[in-house]
Design a protein around this motif. Structure first.
Motif, short mmCIF file in Angstrom:
data_model
loop_
_atom_site.label_atom_id
_atom_site.label_comp_id
_atom_site.label_asym_id
_atom_site.label_seq_id
_atom_site.Cartn_x
_atom_site.Cartn_y
_atom_site.Cartn_z
N ARG A 477 -14.60 38.61 33.93
CA ARG A 477 -15.57 39.58 33.41
C ARG A 477 -15.17 39.98 32.00
NH1 ARG A 477 -18.49 43.57 36.39
NH2 ARG A 477 -17.12 45.19 35.58
N LEU A 478 -16.14 39.93 31.09
CA LEU A 478 -15.92 40.32 29.71
C LEU A 478 -16.54 41.68 29.44
CD1 LEU A 478 -16.68 36.96 27.84
CD2 LEU A 478 -14.50 37.75 28.78
N PHE A 479 -15.80 42.50 28.73
CA PHE A 479 -16.30 43.81 28.29
C PHE A 479 -16.86 43.67 26.88
CE2 PHE A 479 -15.42 47.38 25.48
CZ PHE A 479 -16.09 48.42 26.11
N ASN A 481 -18.84 46.29 23.78
CA ASN A 481 -19.23 47.67 23.46
C ASN A 481 -20.68 47.76 22.96
OD1 ASN A 481 -18.67 46.33 21.06
ND2 ASN A 481 -17.94 48.16 20.02
N ILE A 482 -21.57 47.06 23.63
CA ILE A 482 -23.00 47.09 23.34
C ILE A 482 -23.74 47.36 24.65
CG2 ILE A 482 -24.99 45.61 22.80
CD1 ILE A 482 -23.39 44.38 20.59
N GLY A 483 -24.76 48.20 24.59
CA GLY A 483 -25.49 48.53 25.81
C GLY A 483 -26.96 48.82 25.55
N THR A 484 -27.59 49.48 26.50
CA THR A 484 -29.03 49.75 26.39
C THR A 484 -29.35 50.67 25.22
OG1 THR A 484 -28.79 51.55 28.00
CG2 THR A 484 -29.42 49.39 28.86
N LYS A 485 -28.39 51.49 24.81
CA LYS A 485 -28.62 52.39 23.68
C LYS A 485 -28.84 51.61 22.38
CE LYS A 485 -26.92 56.70 21.67
NZ LYS A 485 -25.84 57.71 21.66
N ASP A 486 -28.37 50.36 22.35
CA ASP A 486 -28.55 49.51 21.17
C ASP A 486 -29.91 48.81 21.16
OD1 ASP A 486 -25.83 49.69 19.85
OD2 ASP A 486 -25.25 49.06 21.87
N GLY A 487 -30.77 49.18 22.11
CA GLY A 487 -32.12 48.61 22.12
C GLY A 487 -32.27 47.36 22.96
N PHE A 488 -31.23 47.02 23.74
CA PHE A 488 -31.29 45.82 24.57
C PHE A 488 -31.75 46.14 25.99
CE2 PHE A 488 -28.04 44.24 21.49
CZ PHE A 488 -28.69 43.09 21.13
N TYR A 489 -32.44 45.19 26.59
CA TYR A 489 -32.60 45.15 28.02
C TYR A 489 -31.98 43.82 28.46
CZ TYR A 489 -36.64 42.49 26.36
OH TYR A 489 -37.44 41.60 25.70
N ASP A 512 -23.90 43.36 33.87
CA ASP A 512 -23.98 44.76 34.25
C ASP A 512 -24.07 45.58 32.96
OD1 ASP A 512 -23.86 47.18 35.51
OD2 ASP A 512 -21.71 47.11 35.92
N MET A 513 -25.25 46.15 32.69
CA MET A 513 -25.47 46.89 31.44
C MET A 513 -25.47 48.39 31.68
SD MET A 513 -28.29 44.75 29.27
CE MET A 513 -27.76 45.59 27.76
N LYS A 514 -24.75 49.10 30.82
CA LYS A 514 -24.77 50.56 30.81
C LYS A 514 -25.30 51.02 29.46
CE LYS A 514 -22.75 50.71 34.85
NZ LYS A 514 -23.51 51.10 36.05
N GLU A 515 -25.33 52.32 29.26
CA GLU A 515 -25.90 52.84 28.02
C GLU A 515 -25.09 52.42 26.79
OE1 GLU A 515 -27.39 57.06 26.02
OE2 GLU A 515 -26.16 57.08 27.83
N MET A 516 -23.76 52.53 26.89
CA MET A 516 -22.90 52.28 25.72
C MET A 516 -22.16 50.95 25.77
SD MET A 516 -23.40 55.02 23.98
CE MET A 516 -22.11 54.97 22.75
N ASN A 517 -21.97 50.39 26.97
CA ASN A 517 -21.18 49.18 27.14
C ASN A 517 -21.84 48.26 28.16
OD1 ASN A 517 -18.95 50.40 25.58
ND2 ASN A 517 -18.68 51.67 27.40
N TRP A 519 -20.87 44.58 30.83
CA TRP A 519 -19.88 43.64 31.39
C TRP A 519 -20.60 42.35 31.73
CZ3 TRP A 519 -19.80 48.77 31.77
CH2 TRP A 519 -18.60 49.43 31.45
N VAL A 520 -19.99 41.24 31.34
CA VAL A 520 -20.62 39.93 31.51
C VAL A 520 -19.70 39.06 32.36
CG1 VAL A 520 -21.49 37.88 30.33
CG2 VAL A 520 -21.68 40.14 29.23
N GLU A 521 -20.23 38.56 33.48
CA GLU A 521 -19.47 37.63 34.30
C GLU A 521 -19.68 36.23 33.73
OE1 GLU A 521 -18.38 37.73 38.90
OE2 GLU A 521 -20.49 37.34 38.52
N ILE A 522 -18.59 35.49 33.55
CA ILE A 522 -18.68 34.21 32.86
C ILE A 522 -17.67 33.22 33.41
CG2 ILE A 522 -17.09 34.95 31.03
CD1 ILE A 522 -18.80 33.33 29.05
#
Length: 557
Positions: A477-479, A481-489, A512-517, A519-522
């Motif tokens: 899992r990769l962390f 520091n980008i999330g939904t607050k950056d305009g992404f879905y 797994d997207m949160k507001e500020m961060n 996590w990407v399973e890869i």
């Protein structure tokens, strides 16, 4: 049209610019000079590079300065040594009829003791790069307390290079200035902050729209696969035989590698990057300016402040992370009324970046097909024929050799001679491109992508992405520091990280997207490639941080 005489400048300055062949000021000069010759107003001038900004501030400075006062009265701060020297040379040309005015260039990579001597001889104008100027201030080798006018040229470039603290330090050490003049191609928030803190009700002049592209530049893009990017670059160079340009890469290692490859293949090219010493850099730039080099390959940092006339092409080997950097890169062609071509080589998943750039520069970037091998040979052939017809035969004693030539070729037809001449010139090209493949890659539209995803969905879960269970435990899992607050879905975030990393969807598992961060399973085998591609890059002015969350690098929620 208005003339320089009508701007209110000292007649000696008007005489100098007239002798240089200039009669009518450019738009930035016409708007800025009448404001600046009063000497009391702060000014922000927004205009693209190559629009005559040096004269816009250089002429008013010379108009205001007192040649009898033998101490620094004006300070011009710029990002690079090259721009520093260019500004000094132009100001020297402008002041040719004004006795007693001295200009000194202050920059790193040269003897600081000689620069100190030049200042102490009584220079009224100091043109400096931030680092060397601060060095002089700290050595108490220059007194800025009597500086009346401060010019910040290419202010956005200086901020991009990390000089914000230096600029503020310099402004704090010029407390008695009458006015501050800031010139920039773009207007990021950092410049607004500096202007609010150190300028008083500045007059703001904009020539064209901020960030918009030069209308003399034809913006083009070519789509290929990532593995064919170098081959595409080479083909585009061959398709433009009269090219005189700059190729931009993201990293200095890439710049050096491509320069070495192209040099081995016979191209007149060299690299400009941060690992070069100042003498090496000077040698490369001198060779490029006198056209001993046809092409210069450079990183953005190394190319700051380069101003070379008549550049025909700028090639983005890769698109920059920062959209504003595109404006700076492409602004190095199409100057002084000339036309230019800006080329971007992209892969299939970078189309979204082009759309962002188009919105910023308010100009369409046109898709062009990568030429075939036959197209290249045809273009080179016509170029050679034109050169042959335009060859200057007036200075050699060719008449002496004509009888010998006629005798030698008496039994060979004109057509046969032409074929042999063409063979000598084109044998390498014809052999190389004889079986050249098609390098074009097609950008799928949304409907095609959805159809492909549905097709893959029959063999995988979640619209073509493999479920984590399909990896059989080889995931991490990769962390980020980008999330939904950056305009992404989820869908747009997925497209973003795939475009940045040039990976396929099927290496990804759960997102797994949160507001500020997020996590990407890869797939573990692809994790390092994604980290290298995203970690440290800029997104909307913020540095991306990506690391392996499973090894304790990222926070969890």
């Amino acid at each position: 049209m208005i003339t320089f005489e009508e701007l209110g400048l000292d007649e000696r300055l008007v005489q100098a610019v007239t002798e240089m062949g200039y009669v009518n000021p450019t738009p930035i000069q016409e708007k800025a000079i009448p404001v600046l010759i009063n000497g009391t107003k702060d000014l922000i001038g927004l205009a693209q590079t190559g629009t005559g900004k040096t004269a816009a501030f250089g002429l008013p400075l010379l108009h205001l300065l007192d040649a009898n006062d033998k101490y620094p009265q004006a300070l011009v701060v710029c990002p690079t040594r090259e721009l520093c020297l260019q500004i000094v040379n132009e100001i020297i040309s402008f002041k040719k009829h004004i006795k007693g005015l001295q200009v000194v260039a202050v920059y790193g990579g040269a003897s600081i003791s000689l620069q100190i001597k030049d200042i102490r001889r009584g220079a009224q104008v100091v043109v400096a790069t931030p680092g060397r100027l601060i060095d002089l201030i700290e050595r108490k080798a220059i007194n800025l307390e009597q500086i009346k006018y401060v010019v910040l040229d290419e202010a956005d470039e200086m901020l991009n290079m990390g000089f914000q603290d230096d600029i503020e330090f310099i402004l704090q050490n010029t407390p008695n200035r009458d006015s501050t003049w800031l010139f920039s191609a773009t207007m990021p928030n950092e410049i607004r902050k500096v202007s609010k803190r150190y300028m008083k009700e500045p007059v703001e002049i904009t020539v064209g729209k901020v960030n918009t592209a030069n209308k003399n530049i034809d913006h083009q893009y070519y789509v290929t696969s990532a593995i064919h990017r170098y081959e595409t670059l080479k083909r585009l160079i061959d398709f433009n035989p009269g090219i005189y340009g700059i190729i931009f890469t993201r990293t200095k290692a890439e710049a050096q590698e491509i320069a070495e490859k192209l040099t081995r293949e016979g191209y007149d090219i060299d690299a400009l990057h941060g690992d070069l010493s100042q003498p090496q850099r000077d040698k490369v730039m001198n060779q490029f300016r006198d056209r001993s080099l046809q092409l210069l390959i450079a990183t953005d940092v190394a190319a700051r402040g380069i101003d070379v006339k008549d550049i025909t092409h700028v090639i983005n080997y890769e698109l920059p992370d920062d959209v504003e950097v595109y404006t700076h890169r492409t602004g190095r062609t199409g100057r002084a009324g000339n036309t230019g071509v800006a080329i971007s080589i992209i892969h299939q998943r970078e189309a979204y970046k082009l759309r962002q750039i188009e919105k910023i520069i308010q100009t369409q970037i046109n898709k062009v097909e990568i030429p075939s091998g036959k197209d290249v040979c045809r273009k080179q052939f016509f170029y050679f024929m034109d050169k042959l017809l335009k060859a200057d035969i007036s200075h050699g004693d060719y008449e002496t050799y004509v009888p010998m030539l006629e005798e030698k070729f008496a039994d060979i037809s004109k057509e046969e001679v032409l074929k042999r001449v063409a063979a000598l010139e084109f044998d390498r090209f014809l052999k190389y491109y004889e079986n050249a493949g098609d390098l074009n890659a097609r950008i799928q539209d949304r409907n095609e992508r959805r159809s492909d995803d549905r097709g893959r969905g029959r063999n995988s879960r979640d619209g073509g992405r493999r479920d984590s269970r399909d990896f059989q435990g080889d995931t991490t899992r990769l962390f980020i520091n980008i999330g939904t607050k950056d305009g992404f879905y989820k869908a747009s975030f997925l497209q973003f990280i795939l475009d940045m990393s040039d990976l396929r969807k099927d290496v990804l598992g759960r997102i797994d997207m949160k507001e500020m961060n997020s996590w990407v399973e890869i797939d573990k085998r692809a994790a390092n490639q994604m980290i290298r591609a995203l970690d440290g890059k800029n997104f909307k002015g913020r540095k991306i941080r990506m690391n392996d969350a499973d090894s304790g690098g990222g926070r969890r929620r």
